[in-house]
Design a protein around this motif. Structure first.
Motif, PDB file in Angstrom:
ATOM      1  N   TYR A 276       0.823  -1.210   0.000  1.00 26.76           N
ATOM      2  CA  TYR A 276       0.000   0.000   0.000  1.00 26.76           C
ATOM      3  C   TYR A 276       0.861   1.265   0.000  1.00 26.76           C
ATOM      4  CZ  TYR A 276       0.848   1.256   4.892  1.00 26.76           C
ATOM      5  OH  TYR A 276       1.429   1.667   6.066  1.00 26.76           O
ATOM      6  N   ARG A 277       2.109   1.174   0.457  1.00 25.28           N
ATOM      7  CA  ARG A 277       2.977   2.353   0.499  1.00 25.28           C
ATOM      8  C   ARG A 277       3.274   2.879  -0.903  1.00 25.28           C
ATOM      9  NH1 ARG A 277       4.770   3.250   5.664  1.00 25.28           N
ATOM     10  NH2 ARG A 277       4.494   1.495   7.106  1.00 25.28           N
ATOM     11  N   TRP A 278       3.185   2.017  -1.898  1.00 28.07           N
ATOM     12  CA  TRP A 278       3.432   2.468  -3.268  1.00 28.07           C
ATOM     13  C   TRP A 278       2.271   3.304  -3.816  1.00 28.07           C
ATOM     14  CZ3 TRP A 278       7.722   2.561  -6.202  1.00 28.07           C
ATOM     15  CH2 TRP A 278       8.836   1.883  -5.681  1.00 28.07           C
ATOM     16  N   LEU A 279       1.145   3.300  -3.110  1.00 26.22           N
ATOM     17  CA  LEU A 279       0.066   4.211  -3.468  1.00 26.22           C
ATOM     18  C   LEU A 279       0.477   5.663  -3.225  1.00 26.22           C
ATOM     19  CD1 LEU A 279      -2.995   2.344  -1.907  1.00 26.22           C
ATOM     20  CD2 LEU A 279      -2.181   2.253  -4.267  1.00 26.22           C
ATOM     21  N   PHE A 280       1.541   5.866  -2.453  1.00 22.54           N
ATOM     22  CA  PHE A 280       2.073   7.200  -2.189  1.00 22.54           C
ATOM     23  C   PHE A 280       3.400   7.443  -2.901  1.00 22.54           C
ATOM     24  CE2 PHE A 280      -0.324   5.865   1.655  1.00 22.54           C
ATOM     25  CZ  PHE A 280      -1.392   6.732   1.509  1.00 22.54           C
ATOM     26  N   TRP A 281       4.232   6.390  -3.044  1.00 22.70           N
ATOM     27  CA  TRP A 281       5.504   6.571  -3.757  1.00 22.70           C
ATOM     28  C   TRP A 281       5.273   7.007  -5.199  1.00 22.70           C
ATOM     29  CZ3 TRP A 281       9.556   7.395  -1.094  1.00 22.70           C
ATOM     30  CH2 TRP A 281       9.896   6.669   0.040  1.00 22.70           C
ATOM     31  N   LEU A 282       4.342   6.359  -5.878  1.00 18.38           N
ATOM     32  CA  LEU A 282       4.122   6.660  -7.305  1.00 18.38           C
ATOM     33  C   LEU A 282       3.600   8.091  -7.514  1.00 18.38           C
ATOM     34  CD1 LEU A 282       2.678   3.243  -8.550  1.00 18.38           C
ATOM     35  CD2 LEU A 282       4.985   4.160  -8.886  1.00 18.38           C
ATOM     36  N   PRO A 283       2.572   8.538  -6.773  1.00 16.22           N
ATOM     37  CA  PRO A 283       2.161   9.939  -6.920  1.00 16.22           C
ATOM     38  C   PRO A 283       3.262  10.927  -6.531  1.00 16.22           C
ATOM     39  CG  PRO A 283       0.409   8.680  -5.891  1.00 16.22           C
ATOM     40  CD  PRO A 283       1.612   7.783  -5.942  1.00 16.22           C
ATOM     41  N   MET A 284       4.109  10.552  -5.549  1.00 20.16           N
ATOM     42  CA  MET A 284       5.198  11.450  -5.166  1.00 20.16           C
ATOM     43  C   MET A 284       6.140  11.696  -6.339  1.00 20.16           C
ATOM     44  SD  MET A 284       8.364  10.947  -2.542  1.00 20.16           S
ATOM     45  CE  MET A 284       9.267  10.165  -3.886  1.00 20.16           C
ATOM     46  N   ILE A 285       6.482  10.629  -7.044  1.00 17.44           N
ATOM     47  CA  ILE A 285       7.358  10.768  -8.209  1.00 17.44           C
ATOM     48  C   ILE A 285       6.700  11.649  -9.268  1.00 17.44           C
ATOM     49  CG2 ILE A 285       8.457   9.504 -10.105  1.00 17.44           C
ATOM     50  CD1 ILE A 285       8.665   7.109  -8.131  1.00 17.44           C
ATOM     51  N   MET A 286       5.408  11.417  -9.516  1.00 25.54           N
ATOM     52  CA  MET A 286       4.676  12.211 -10.506  1.00 25.54           C
ATOM     53  C   MET A 286       4.659  13.687 -10.137  1.00 25.54           C
ATOM     54  SD  MET A 286       1.344   9.881 -11.484  1.00 25.54           S
ATOM     55  CE  MET A 286       0.653  11.250 -12.431  1.00 25.54           C
ATOM     56  N   THR A 287       4.383  13.978  -8.858  1.00 31.70           N
ATOM     57  CA  THR A 287       4.251  15.378  -8.461  1.00 31.70           C
ATOM     58  C   THR A 287       5.601  16.103  -8.439  1.00 31.70           C
ATOM     59  OG1 THR A 287       4.188  14.592  -6.158  1.00 31.70           O
ATOM     60  CG2 THR A 287       2.102  15.182  -7.185  1.00 31.70           C
ATOM     61  N   LEU A 288       6.662  15.408  -8.081  1.00 30.41           N
ATOM     62  CA  LEU A 288       7.987  16.029  -8.136  1.00 30.41           C
ATOM     63  C   LEU A 288       8.356  16.407  -9.569  1.00 30.41           C
ATOM     64  CD1 LEU A 288      10.156  13.984  -5.600  1.00 30.41           C
ATOM     65  CD2 LEU A 288       9.485  16.399  -5.442  1.00 30.41           C
ATOM     66  N   LEU A 289       8.099  15.490 -10.503  1.00 34.33           N
ATOM     67  CA  LEU A 289       8.372  15.786 -11.910  1.00 34.33           C
ATOM     68  C   LEU A 289       7.491  16.933 -12.404  1.00 34.33           C
ATOM     69  CD1 LEU A 289       8.691  12.143 -13.319  1.00 34.33           C
ATOM     70  CD2 LEU A 289      10.545  13.784 -12.936  1.00 34.33           C
ATOM     71  N   ALA A 290       6.207  16.920 -11.983  1.00 36.37           N
ATOM     72  CA  ALA A 290       5.293  17.981 -12.401  1.00 36.37           C
ATOM     73  C   ALA A 290       5.711  19.331 -11.817  1.00 36.37           C
ATOM     74  CB  ALA A 290       3.863  17.640 -11.981  1.00 36.37           C
TER      75      ALA A 290
END
Length: 487
Positions: free
Chosen positions: A164-178
């Motif tokens: 379930y922690r990857w439900l936050f890792w993946l959006p974190m990567i997206m938002t940093l790039l954005a």
């Protein structure tokens, strides 16, 4: 930061904005289906784990209009980067959270990212060719509903394959790039609203939103007649008019009450409240219906989290396609007609769900119709608001409209929870009529949304001598000029 002398191509800007909206919308729904998993992993209870949703809801409701207004004053690109970084920091903290308390705090930080949506609409209005604004606003608005659907689809496979922690890792990567892309490629807005940030207004707005949404979201578990629930509703009744009075008499209001009284604005906001009740409630309860074990209850489909998400994939695709089409539909028929069509499709899809829900193909057709309605209505509401207000107030007006949808979603979910669980089986599962009665309530709210949409005044944008003048509206065929609102 992108130069204001050599403006970035608006198509590049649009890709960056869509990435930000998608990141925020994913975080709205990804966590919902896996609350039991989080509950077990962090050794907590059901009442406590629901605060993972409540903290996000409260924070987003408070910060969405505030960040939008601050962006109107100090620069939309600058605040877009701030909102995206808040999403990234909150996601990092949530991914690493060792306890439920830390996770709840992380979700509150993520809620600051709610400002992404109004800032996106404001930047689109500032940067895009006039003929491209409707389509771009429509598609980006629909992305909010699309992201909600995709979150439900992806949650199960991500948790099964990783954790379930990857439900936050993946959006974190997206938002940093954005955030990095927004800093380098999104030009700073040429439109600014002068004046200071009214901290008293912000505090009053936050207070009545928190008391209202806390009572609505927790009233079912606390008891609707409990002292704390009644006290919160009473506080809302006091704080809301105090906030309105303070804003109306302020030299530098956070939200201009004259703007909120524009006929197009208040009618579309009413549609948003009613429509939000249906859409967000379906995101919460349709997966539960699909996951109900049919061999035990005689209804439902016994789907897993992953299977229920896949069954809702056609709805997500339909929402996205409707959002893409909305711009052309608005150009041809007008945004009002698109809004009426979206709300009508939603009510018809819900009515069909009440009457026919015994086979998978029933649900596939009905959820697809709902997806079309969601995509059209989301896009049309955003376009109507953007066209109805002065350019300098796009952010705060869009933020309040998004906020009112969220309030509607909280109200709808609370009502639906009460109706669905009014009568439970001995095993604790709802009886079938609980769902049908609950969905029937949403048929009524969606039909009311369609009726109110019919009454929305048509907006005709006219050229003014200053950018801060409001557009004129057409009512009963007669053009009526609005007084300038942002002086």
């Amino acid at each position: 930061m992108a130069s204001t002398d050599t403006r970035t191509d608006y198509r590049v800007t649009y890709l960056v904005l869509c990435a930000g909206v998608a990141s925020f919308s994913l975080l709205q729904s990804m966590v919902n289906p896996v609350l039991p998993t989080i509950e077990a992993a962090l050794d907590t209870d059901q009442a406590t784990v629901t605060w993972v949703l409540t903290a996000y809801l409260l924070s987003a409701s408070v910060f969405t209009p505030i960040i939008g207004r601050v962006g109107d004053k100090v620069g939309k690109e600058r605040m877009l980067v701030v909102a995206l970084l808040a999403l990234a920091v909150g996601s990092l903290l949530a991914a690493l959270a060792p306890s439920i308390g830390v996770l709840i705090a992380a979700r509150a930080i993520q809620g600051v990212g709610g400002g992404v949506l109004p800032l996106t609409f404001g930047i689109i209005r500032d940067e895009f060719p006039r003929e491209k604004v409707a389509g771009a606003v429509g598609t980006s608005a629909a992305l909010l509903a699309v992201g909600g659907g995709i979150g439900l689809v992806l949650a199960g496979p991500i948790v099964d394959a990783l954790s379930y922690r990857w439900l936050f890792w993946l959006p974190m990567i997206m938002t940093l790039l954005a955030a990095a892309a927004a800093h380098w490629f999104v030009p700073e807005s040429p439109e600014r609203t002068p004046g200071r940030i009214n901290l008293l207004s912000a505090a009053l707005l936050s207070s009545w939103l928190v008391t209202l949404l806390l009572a609505v979201s927790q009233g079912h578990s606390w008891g609707w007649g409990s002292p704390i629930t009644v006290g919160l509703f009473a506080a809302t009744v006091v704080l809301l008019p105090v906030w309105v009075y303070a804003e109306a008499h302020s030299d530098s209001p956070l939200i201009d009450m004259r703007m909120m009284r524009i006929p197009t604005v208040w009618t579309v906001n009413l549609v948003a409240l009613l429509f939000g009740m249906g859409m967000y409630s379906m995101f919460a309860f349709l997966p539960q219906f699909l996951q109900t074990p049919d061999d035990v209850t005689g209804y439902g489909f016994g789907a897993s989290v992953t299977q229920s998400g896949l069954l809702l994939l056609p709805q997500t695709v339909a929402t996205f396609l409707a959002g893409l089409y909305s711009g052309r539909a608005a150009a041809r028929f007008g945004s009002k007609a698109v809004l009426v069509a979206g709300a009508t499709l939603t009510s018809l899809g819900l009515l069909a769900l009440v009457l026919f829900h015994d086979h998978v193909w029933h649900l596939l057709i009905e959820s697809t119709v709902l997806g079309l309605g969601f995509g059209l209505a989301f896009a049309a509401m955003s376009n109507l608001i953007v066209d109805a207000v002065p350019q300098s107030q796009t952010g705060v007006a869009s933020g309040m409209n998004a906020n009112i949808r969220t309030v509607g979603g909280a109200l709808g979910s609370a009502v639906l929870a009460s109706v669905v669980t009014a009568n439970l089986r001995p095993d604790g599962l709802p009886i079938e009529s609980g769902y049908t009665h609950g969905f029937s309530v949403l048929v009524v709210t969606s039909a009311l949304a369609a009726l109110v949409a019919v009454a929305v005044p048509v907006v005709k944008v006219v050229t003014r001598s200053t950018a801060d003048d409001a557009p004129a509206t057409e009512a009963d065929g007669a053009a009526v000029a609005l007084e300038p609102l942002a002086r």
